[in-house]
Design a protein around this motif. Sequence first.
Motif, PDB file in Angstrom:
ATOM      1  N   LEU A   1      15.899   7.712  -6.321  1.00  0.00           N
ATOM      2  CA  LEU A   1      14.499   8.129  -6.341  1.00  0.00           C
ATOM      3  C   LEU A   1      14.276   9.328  -5.435  1.00  0.00           C
ATOM      4  O   LEU A   1      13.144   9.785  -5.272  1.00  0.00           O
ATOM      5  CB  LEU A   1      13.601   6.972  -5.881  1.00  0.00           C
ATOM      6  N   GLY A   2      15.358   9.838  -4.839  1.00  0.00           N
ATOM      7  CA  GLY A   2      15.244  10.960  -3.933  1.00  0.00           C
ATOM      8  C   GLY A   2      14.628  10.549  -2.611  1.00  0.00           C
ATOM      9  O   GLY A   2      14.623   9.380  -2.231  1.00  0.00           O
ATOM     10  N   HIS A   3      14.085  11.541  -1.894  1.00  0.00           N
ATOM     11  CA  HIS A   3      13.449  11.279  -0.605  1.00  0.00           C
ATOM     12  C   HIS A   3      12.025  10.801  -0.845  1.00  0.00           C
ATOM     13  O   HIS A   3      11.249  11.458  -1.532  1.00  0.00           O
ATOM     14  CB  HIS A   3      13.442  12.559   0.246  1.00  0.00           C
ATOM     15  N   VAL A   4      11.705   9.646  -0.275  1.00  0.00           N
ATOM     16  CA  VAL A   4      10.401   9.027  -0.506  1.00  0.00           C
ATOM     17  C   VAL A   4       9.686   8.839   0.836  1.00  0.00           C
ATOM     18  O   VAL A   4      10.289   8.393   1.814  1.00  0.00           O
ATOM     19  CB  VAL A   4      10.546   7.648  -1.193  1.00  0.00           C
ATOM     20  N   THR A   5       8.415   9.207   0.875  1.00  0.00           N
ATOM     21  CA  THR A   5       7.566   8.888   2.017  1.00  0.00           C
ATOM     22  C   THR A   5       6.776   7.634   1.657  1.00  0.00           C
ATOM     23  O   THR A   5       5.966   7.654   0.730  1.00  0.00           O
ATOM     24  CB  THR A   5       6.618  10.043   2.351  1.00  0.00           C
ATOM     25  N   PHE A   6       7.032   6.564   2.355  1.00  0.00           N
ATOM     26  CA  PHE A   6       6.480   5.261   1.997  1.00  0.00           C
ATOM     27  C   PHE A   6       5.117   5.046   2.646  1.00  0.00           C
ATOM     28  O   PHE A   6       4.847   5.514   3.753  1.00  0.00           O
ATOM     29  CB  PHE A   6       7.437   4.142   2.430  1.00  0.00           C
ATOM     30  N   ASP A   7       4.276   4.312   1.943  1.00  0.00           N
ATOM     31  CA  ASP A   7       3.005   3.872   2.506  1.00  0.00           C
ATOM     32  C   ASP A   7       2.660   2.516   1.902  1.00  0.00           C
ATOM     33  O   ASP A   7       3.464   1.931   1.166  1.00  0.00           O
ATOM     34  CB  ASP A   7       1.888   4.901   2.281  1.00  0.00           C
ATOM     35  N   ALA A   8       1.478   2.032   2.180  1.00  0.00           N
ATOM     36  CA  ALA A   8       1.094   0.687   1.749  1.00  0.00           C
ATOM     37  C   ALA A   8       1.072   0.536   0.239  1.00  0.00           C
ATOM     38  O   ALA A   8       1.157  -0.586  -0.276  1.00  0.00           O
ATOM     39  CB  ALA A   8      -0.267   0.321   2.333  1.00  0.00           C
ATOM     40  N   GLY A   9       0.968   1.630  -0.495  1.00  0.00           N
ATOM     41  CA  GLY A   9       0.878   1.559  -1.947  1.00  0.00           C
ATOM     42  C   GLY A   9       2.179   1.798  -2.675  1.00  0.00           C
ATOM     43  O   GLY A   9       2.190   1.860  -3.906  1.00  0.00           O
ATOM     44  N   THR A  10       3.294   1.911  -1.942  1.00  0.00           N
ATOM     45  CA  THR A  10       4.578   2.245  -2.556  1.00  0.00           C
ATOM     46  C   THR A  10       5.342   0.989  -2.949  1.00  0.00           C
ATOM     47  O   THR A  10       5.646   0.138  -2.094  1.00  0.00           O
ATOM     48  CB  THR A  10       5.448   3.067  -1.591  1.00  0.00           C
TER      49      THR A  10
ATOM     50  N   PRO B   1      16.949   3.540  11.509  1.00  0.00           N
ATOM     51  CA  PRO B   1      16.715   4.817  10.822  1.00  0.00           C
ATOM     52  C   PRO B   1      16.307   4.680   9.368  1.00  0.00           C
ATOM     53  O   PRO B   1      15.693   5.593   8.812  1.00  0.00           O
ATOM     54  CB  PRO B   1      18.059   5.538  10.954  1.00  0.00           C
ATOM     55  N   ASN B   2      16.652   3.554   8.757  1.00  0.00           N
ATOM     56  CA  ASN B   2      16.369   3.387   7.334  1.00  0.00           C
ATOM     57  C   ASN B   2      15.287   2.346   7.060  1.00  0.00           C
ATOM     58  O   ASN B   2      15.231   1.795   5.963  1.00  0.00           O
ATOM     59  CB  ASN B   2      17.652   3.025   6.579  1.00  0.00           C
ATOM     60  N   LEU B   3      14.435   2.090   8.047  1.00  0.00           N
ATOM     61  CA  LEU B   3      13.309   1.203   7.821  1.00  0.00           C
ATOM     62  C   LEU B   3      12.295   1.908   6.919  1.00  0.00           C
ATOM     63  O   LEU B   3      11.844   3.011   7.224  1.00  0.00           O
ATOM     64  CB  LEU B   3      12.639   0.816   9.133  1.00  0.00           C
ATOM     65  N   HIS B   4      11.945   1.278   5.815  1.00  0.00           N
ATOM     66  CA  HIS B   4      10.988   1.866   4.876  1.00  0.00           C
ATOM     67  C   HIS B   4       9.596   1.247   5.007  1.00  0.00           C
ATOM     68  O   HIS B   4       8.600   1.937   4.853  1.00  0.00           O
ATOM     69  CB  HIS B   4      11.492   1.696   3.445  1.00  0.00           C
ATOM     70  N   GLY B   5       9.539  -0.050   5.259  1.00  0.00           N
ATOM     71  CA  GLY B   5       8.244  -0.702   5.368  1.00  0.00           C
ATOM     72  C   GLY B   5       8.344  -1.979   6.180  1.00  0.00           C
ATOM     73  O   GLY B   5       9.366  -2.678   6.143  1.00  0.00           O
ATOM     74  N   LEU B   6       7.300  -2.278   6.934  1.00  0.00           N
ATOM     75  CA  LEU B   6       7.269  -3.484   7.751  1.00  0.00           C
ATOM     76  C   LEU B   6       5.836  -4.003   7.802  1.00  0.00           C
ATOM     77  O   LEU B   6       4.916  -3.255   8.156  1.00  0.00           O
ATOM     78  CB  LEU B   6       7.753  -3.187   9.172  1.00  0.00           C
ATOM     79  N   VAL B   7       5.656  -5.254   7.425  1.00  0.00           N
ATOM     80  CA  VAL B   7       4.360  -5.923   7.546  1.00  0.00           C
ATOM     81  C   VAL B   7       4.602  -7.258   8.233  1.00  0.00           C
ATOM     82  O   VAL B   7       5.434  -8.054   7.777  1.00  0.00           O
ATOM     83  CB  VAL B   7       3.683  -6.137   6.178  1.00  0.00           C
ATOM     84  N   VAL B   8       3.890  -7.491   9.327  1.00  0.00           N
ATOM     85  CA  VAL B   8       4.041  -8.726  10.091  1.00  0.00           C
ATOM     86  C   VAL B   8       2.688  -9.418  10.169  1.00  0.00           C
ATOM     87  O   VAL B   8       1.689  -8.796  10.553  1.00  0.00           O
ATOM     88  CB  VAL B   8       4.566  -8.444  11.514  1.00  0.00           C
ATOM     89  N   LEU B   9       2.670 -10.690   9.809  1.00  0.00           N
ATOM     90  CA  LEU B   9       1.466 -11.506   9.947  1.00  0.00           C
ATOM     91  C   LEU B   9       1.752 -12.644  10.905  1.00  0.00           C
ATOM     92  O   LEU B   9       2.843 -13.231  10.884  1.00  0.00           O
ATOM     93  CB  LEU B   9       1.029 -12.089   8.604  1.00  0.00           C
ATOM     94  N   GLN B  10       0.791 -12.950  11.743  1.00  0.00           N
ATOM     95  CA  GLN B  10       0.883 -14.123  12.609  1.00  0.00           C
ATOM     96  C   GLN B  10      -0.456 -14.827  12.589  1.00  0.00           C
ATOM     97  O   GLN B  10      -1.510 -14.182  12.695  1.00  0.00           O
ATOM     98  CB  GLN B  10       1.274 -13.725  14.028  1.00  0.00           C
ATOM     99  N   HIS B  11      -0.395 -16.141  12.424  1.00  0.00           N
ATOM    100  CA  HIS B  11      -1.605 -16.947  12.292  1.00  0.00           C
ATOM    101  C   HIS B  11      -2.498 -16.405  11.164  1.00  0.00           C
ATOM    102  O   HIS B  11      -3.726 -16.439  11.263  1.00  0.00           O
ATOM    103  CB  HIS B  11      -2.379 -16.976  13.609  1.00  0.00           C
ATOM    104  N   GLY B  12      -1.854 -15.887  10.122  1.00  0.00           N
ATOM    105  CA  GLY B  12      -2.589 -15.430   8.951  1.00  0.00           C
ATOM    106  C   GLY B  12      -3.182 -14.038   9.056  1.00  0.00           C
ATOM    107  O   GLY B  12      -3.853 -13.585   8.124  1.00  0.00           O
ATOM    108  N   ARG B  13      -2.958 -13.340  10.156  1.00  0.00           N
ATOM    109  CA  ARG B  13      -3.532 -12.004  10.338  1.00  0.00           C
ATOM    110  C   ARG B  13      -2.422 -10.966  10.437  1.00  0.00           C
ATOM    111  O   ARG B  13      -1.359 -11.221  11.015  1.00  0.00           O
ATOM    112  CB  ARG B  13      -4.382 -11.938  11.608  1.00  0.00           C
ATOM    113  N   VAL B  14      -2.680  -9.771   9.892  1.00  0.00           N
ATOM    114  CA  VAL B  14      -1.729  -8.670  10.030  1.00  0.00           C
ATOM    115  C   VAL B  14      -1.757  -8.196  11.481  1.00  0.00           C
ATOM    116  O   VAL B  14      -2.803  -7.788  12.000  1.00  0.00           O
ATOM    117  CB  VAL B  14      -2.076  -7.510   9.087  1.00  0.00           C
ATOM    118  N   VAL B  15      -0.613  -8.258  12.147  1.00  0.00           N
ATOM    119  CA  VAL B  15      -0.526  -7.825  13.538  1.00  0.00           C
ATOM    120  C   VAL B  15       0.316  -6.561  13.693  1.00  0.00           C
ATOM    121  O   VAL B  15       0.295  -5.941  14.763  1.00  0.00           O
ATOM    122  CB  VAL B  15       0.047  -8.949  14.432  1.00  0.00           C
TER     123      VAL B  15
END
Length: 316
Positions: free
Chosen positions: A47-56, A17-31
Amino acid sequence: MTMADRVEAVLRAGEAPNLHGLVVLQHGRVVLERYGAGEDHKLGDSLGHVTFDAGTLHDVRSISKSVVALLYGIALKDGLVPEPGEGLVRQFPEYLDLVADPARAHLTIEHALTMTLGLEWDESAPYTSAANSEIAMEEAPDRHRYVLERPIVEEAGRRWSYCGGASALIGGIIAKGTGRPLAEYARAALFEPLGIGEFEWTTGRDGMALAAAGLRLKPRDLATIGTMVLDGGGGIVPGDWLDEVLRPRVPIGDDFAYGYQWYVDTGEVRKVGAHGNGGQRLYLVPSRELVVALTAGDYNDSTQPSTTAVFKALLG
């Protein structure tokens, strides 16, 4: 099920429920890349309620320690900081009484890198209380003196004991040796060469970067750091230093050890990692060429359920 399918199943079931961001790379590529929303903090400030994205930007908390270890290796290559075997207290000659104390003469920089200082230190209290040694350090007039003058409770080098003060000392030695504030050196020596343009490093009341926990990064940039480590330093961090950083040196538990400010899982599937309060994680699984960068909001929850559930799904 694919790795992405397993993660989606965890998210749909509400197990992270509290996952904010996840980036997974395999063999050098974002999967895989996912972002969530929820309450967040910048250390102790809401910081209050935050909607996260790639730039946060997001607190990575104690992953900061692992980044500091990388910076030490870069500075060491350039002859700006001492070898790990050198004396620790004498790197702070302004504390004449501590330098002259024979009981502290045996302490080395390596003892700080491995968190085996043998000094009185306890971070079991909440990070909102001065009963927590790291918070007490931040409230002290001089952070480095506060750490170095802690009572000696056991022989250095014998036992791992979690200590943000050790990381503060390493950060201080880097700043002294390079003649630059820690964040400024990090930008020039590590972040800019990696193409990381935006970051923050929270400072204490004394204006010093909080080496133990103050770094804020985007998950993609955290993954970039992980990829660089997995690739042997990428010509930025010396490969021989990474070998030292990621070598299991001090046991923590079964198949689990500490290197130089990095964790090493020596079980069936070898993993190395950088961990931060709240579920901040940078995991590297060399045998699978896998890099996982996680940010989460499970602050002060020792079980960190969101991170645990997602990483279990990733490994299948």
